[in-house]
Design an enzyme around this catalytic site. Structure first.
Site, PDB file in Angstrom:
ATOM      1  N   PRO A 182       1.706  14.295 -13.033  1.00  0.00           N
ATOM      2  CA  PRO A 182       1.569  13.850 -14.431  1.00  0.00           C
ATOM      3  C   PRO A 182       2.870  13.542 -15.183  1.00  0.00           C
ATOM      4  O   PRO A 182       2.808  13.208 -16.353  1.00  0.00           O
ATOM      5  CB  PRO A 182       0.827  15.022 -15.091  1.00  0.00           C
ATOM      6  CG  PRO A 182       1.150  16.204 -14.259  1.00  0.00           C
ATOM      7  CD  PRO A 182       1.352  15.709 -12.855  1.00  0.00           C
ATOM      8  N   ASP A 203       4.357   2.392 -12.639  1.00  0.00           N
ATOM      9  CA  ASP A 203       3.848   2.166 -13.987  1.00  0.00           C
ATOM     10  C   ASP A 203       4.250   3.325 -14.874  1.00  0.00           C
ATOM     11  O   ASP A 203       4.826   4.315 -14.403  1.00  0.00           O
ATOM     12  CB  ASP A 203       2.325   1.928 -13.989  1.00  0.00           C
ATOM     13  CG  ASP A 203       1.563   3.108 -13.426  1.00  0.00           C
ATOM     14  OD1 ASP A 203       1.656   4.205 -14.009  1.00  0.00           O
ATOM     15  OD2 ASP A 203       0.892   2.950 -12.382  1.00  0.00           O
ATOM     16  N   LYS A 222       0.370  -0.778 -17.219  1.00  0.00           N
ATOM     17  CA  LYS A 222      -0.770  -1.236 -18.035  1.00  0.00           C
ATOM     18  C   LYS A 222      -0.761  -0.354 -19.266  1.00  0.00           C
ATOM     19  O   LYS A 222      -1.408   0.687 -19.295  1.00  0.00           O
ATOM     20  CB  LYS A 222      -2.089  -1.039 -17.303  1.00  0.00           C
ATOM     21  CG  LYS A 222      -2.239  -1.799 -16.006  1.00  0.00           C
ATOM     22  CD  LYS A 222      -3.695  -1.750 -15.582  1.00  0.00           C
ATOM     23  CE  LYS A 222      -3.889  -2.214 -14.158  1.00  0.00           C
ATOM     24  NZ  LYS A 222      -3.885  -1.159 -13.174  1.00  0.00           N
ATOM     25  N   GLY A 228       0.973   7.658 -11.571  1.00  0.00           N
ATOM     26  CA  GLY A 228       0.884   8.982 -12.178  1.00  0.00           C
ATOM     27  C   GLY A 228      -0.304   9.746 -11.609  1.00  0.00           C
ATOM     28  O   GLY A 228      -1.288   9.153 -11.177  1.00  0.00           O
ATOM     29  N   GLY A 229      -0.215  11.052 -11.582  1.00  0.00           N
ATOM     30  CA  GLY A 229      -1.351  11.864 -11.146  1.00  0.00           C
ATOM     31  C   GLY A 229      -1.673  11.661  -9.678  1.00  0.00           C
ATOM     32  O   GLY A 229      -0.778  11.565  -8.843  1.00  0.00           O
ATOM     33  N   ASP A 230      -2.962  11.589  -9.379  1.00  0.00           N
ATOM     34  CA  ASP A 230      -3.433  11.350  -8.015  1.00  0.00           C
ATOM     35  C   ASP A 230      -3.978   9.925  -7.922  1.00  0.00           C
ATOM     36  O   ASP A 230      -4.715   9.492  -8.812  1.00  0.00           O
ATOM     37  CB  ASP A 230      -4.544  12.356  -7.661  1.00  0.00           C
ATOM     38  CG  ASP A 230      -5.043  12.101  -6.256  1.00  0.00           C
ATOM     39  OD1 ASP A 230      -4.487  12.694  -5.328  1.00  0.00           O
ATOM     40  OD2 ASP A 230      -5.969  11.273  -6.090  1.00  0.00           O
ATOM     41  N   MET A 234      -8.526   9.091 -20.268  1.00  0.00           N
ATOM     42  CA  MET A 234      -8.629   7.769 -20.899  1.00  0.00           C
ATOM     43  C   MET A 234      -9.593   7.792 -22.087  1.00  0.00           C
ATOM     44  O   MET A 234     -10.338   6.829 -22.312  1.00  0.00           O
ATOM     45  CB  MET A 234      -9.109   6.721 -19.876  1.00  0.00           C
ATOM     46  CG  MET A 234      -8.124   6.492 -18.769  1.00  0.00           C
ATOM     47  SD  MET A 234      -8.621   5.184 -17.639  1.00  0.00           S
ATOM     48  CE  MET A 234      -9.771   6.059 -16.603  1.00  0.00           C
ATOM     49  N   ALA A 262       1.116  15.597 -21.086  1.00  0.00           N
ATOM     50  CA  ALA A 262       1.216  16.826 -20.287  1.00  0.00           C
ATOM     51  C   ALA A 262       2.364  16.712 -19.291  1.00  0.00           C
ATOM     52  O   ALA A 262       2.605  15.646 -18.722  1.00  0.00           O
ATOM     53  CB  ALA A 262      -0.089  17.046 -19.538  1.00  0.00           C
TER      54      ALA A 262
HETATM   55  N1  SAH Z   1      -4.899   9.110 -11.542  1.00  0.00           N
HETATM   56  C1  SAH Z   1      -4.434   9.754 -12.748  1.00  0.00           C
HETATM   57  C2  SAH Z   1      -5.309   9.372 -13.934  1.00  0.00           C
HETATM   58  C3  SAH Z   1      -5.320   7.874 -14.206  1.00  0.00           C
HETATM   59  S1  SAH Z   1      -6.276   7.444 -15.608  1.00  0.00           S
HETATM   60  C4  SAH Z   1      -4.416  11.270 -12.563  1.00  0.00           C
HETATM   61  O1  SAH Z   1      -4.894  11.789 -11.543  1.00  0.00           O
HETATM   62  O2  SAH Z   1      -3.861  11.943 -13.425  1.00  0.00           O
HETATM   63  C5  SAH Z   1      -5.080   7.570 -16.896  1.00  0.00           C
HETATM   64  C6  SAH Z   1      -5.375   8.761 -17.756  1.00  0.00           C
HETATM   65  O3  SAH Z   1      -4.852   9.951 -17.164  1.00  0.00           O
HETATM   66  C7  SAH Z   1      -4.732   8.734 -19.127  1.00  0.00           C
HETATM   67  O4  SAH Z   1      -5.469   7.943 -20.015  1.00  0.00           O
HETATM   68  C8  SAH Z   1      -4.781  10.189 -19.508  1.00  0.00           C
HETATM   69  O5  SAH Z   1      -6.074  10.573 -19.904  1.00  0.00           O
HETATM   70  C9  SAH Z   1      -4.500  10.856 -18.177  1.00  0.00           C
HETATM   71  N2  SAH Z   1      -3.077  11.187 -18.018  1.00  0.00           N
HETATM   72  C10 SAH Z   1      -2.214  10.709 -17.101  1.00  0.00           C
HETATM   73  N3  SAH Z   1      -1.004  11.287 -17.250  1.00  0.00           N
HETATM   74  C11 SAH Z   1      -1.114  12.155 -18.277  1.00  0.00           C
HETATM   75  C12 SAH Z   1      -0.229  13.056 -18.912  1.00  0.00           C
HETATM   76  N4  SAH Z   1       1.042  13.196 -18.525  1.00  0.00           N
HETATM   77  N5  SAH Z   1      -0.706  13.803 -19.950  1.00  0.00           N
HETATM   78  C13 SAH Z   1      -1.986  13.697 -20.344  1.00  0.00           C
HETATM   79  N6  SAH Z   1      -2.862  12.867 -19.789  1.00  0.00           N
HETATM   80  C14 SAH Z   1      -2.436  12.108 -18.765  1.00  0.00           C
END
Ligand code: SAH
Length: 246
Positions: free
Chosen positions: A15, A38, A60, A91-93, A175, A204
């Site tokens: 994140p 991104d 995006k 970001g994230g997974d 989102m 976060a």
């Molecule tokens: N694949 C990503 C999510 C993609 S959708 C994952 O696993 O985290 C994008 C959404 O993820 C954002 O709109 C928000 O809701 C959340 N998100 C991603 N990074 C974030 C962060 N650092 N803090 C809070 N929400 C986050």
């Protein structure tokens, strides 16, 4: 010209905090010739790329500059076909409410080798960093992660909001900033108790992480008054009442 085909690695960066990138993700980043990143990826990690690596912003931004998904897919295939080791740095997974699986399909349909390095999802790490466990003995035995890019009143929503309102578990909405009011009101209208604890966690794992706590009824106004902007996630359920950081 390099005639050997390269590869695409979909790297889940976590994140935002560089410490939450996996060892495998870091290795792929260091070996990459081209990185398509991104704004949700841990951008501080881009300094780990090798000298001469090509870094391409394919962000995006909600309500801002957009790179079409087809264009991202096209770039991945084009660079790999030219022989590059390509990292799609996300970001994230990559496979949680993102479009990583579409990128995978675009590569495999084009005959480009593709693999994924899983990442720490914001859906799990975000609540955790705010002191909210997603499950807790006696309070919640499950969690559901939903996309809030359309709310319960929108015809394009495929989420079973009626069931969600009665899950007794934890709900995590990604989102969902733009439709927070519709989502919270929709859950209450379908039977979720209006006093159910709820929190929004913005940015976060980043230095400017912010957490607002309230109930499913009060949270939308709290978030609007505080000017909360994406990226942010909402967590709804009894576990929010725990506040381990308290
Ligand atoms: N694949 C990503 C999510 C993609 S959708 C994952 O696993 O985290 C994008 C959404 O993820 C954002 O709109 C928000 O809701 C959340 N998100 C991603 N990074 C974030 C962060 N650092 N803090 C809070 N929400 C986050």
């Amino acid at each position: 010209m390099n005639t050997e085909i390269g590869e695409v690695v979909l790297v889940g960066g976590g994140p935002g905090d560089p410490d939450l990138l996996t060892v495998g993700g870091l290795r792929a980043l260091r070996e990459a010739d081209v990185v398509l990143y991104d704004h949700l990826a841990p951008l501080a990690c881009l300094t780990e790329t090798k000298a001469g690596a090509e870094l391409v912003d394919v962000g995006k931004i909600p309500g801002g500059r957009q790179t079409a998904q087809d264009e991202i897919n096209r770039l991945l295939v084009e660079h790999a076909r030219a022989g590059a080791k390509v990292v799609r740095f996300k970001g994230g997974d990559p496979f949680v409410l993102g479009r990583g699986s579409e990128e995978w399909l675009a590569c495999s349909e084009a005959g480009v080798p593709v693999r994924v390095v899983p990442g720490v999802s914001s859906a799990i790490a975000g609540p955790e960093l705010a002191g909210v466990p997603l499950t807790h003995r006696g309070l919640s035995q499950d969690f559901t992660v939903v996309s809030g890019h359309v709310g319960p009143d929108h015809p394009a929503s495929t989420v079973n909001w009626d069931a969600l309102a009665h899950t007794h578990g934890t709900i995590v909405v990604l989102m969902g900033v733009a439709h927070l009011a519709e989502i919270c009101a929709g859950l209450v209208a379908r039977g979720l108790a209006s006093g159910t604890p709820a929190a929004i966690v913005a940015k976060a794992a980043l230095p400017d992480q912010r957490v607002l706590r309230g109930t499913v009824a009060s949270l939308p106004a709290l978030a609007a008054d505080a000017g909360v902007e994406p990226p942010a996630l909402t967590v709804i359920g009894a576990v929010v009442g725990l506040d381990l950081l308290g």
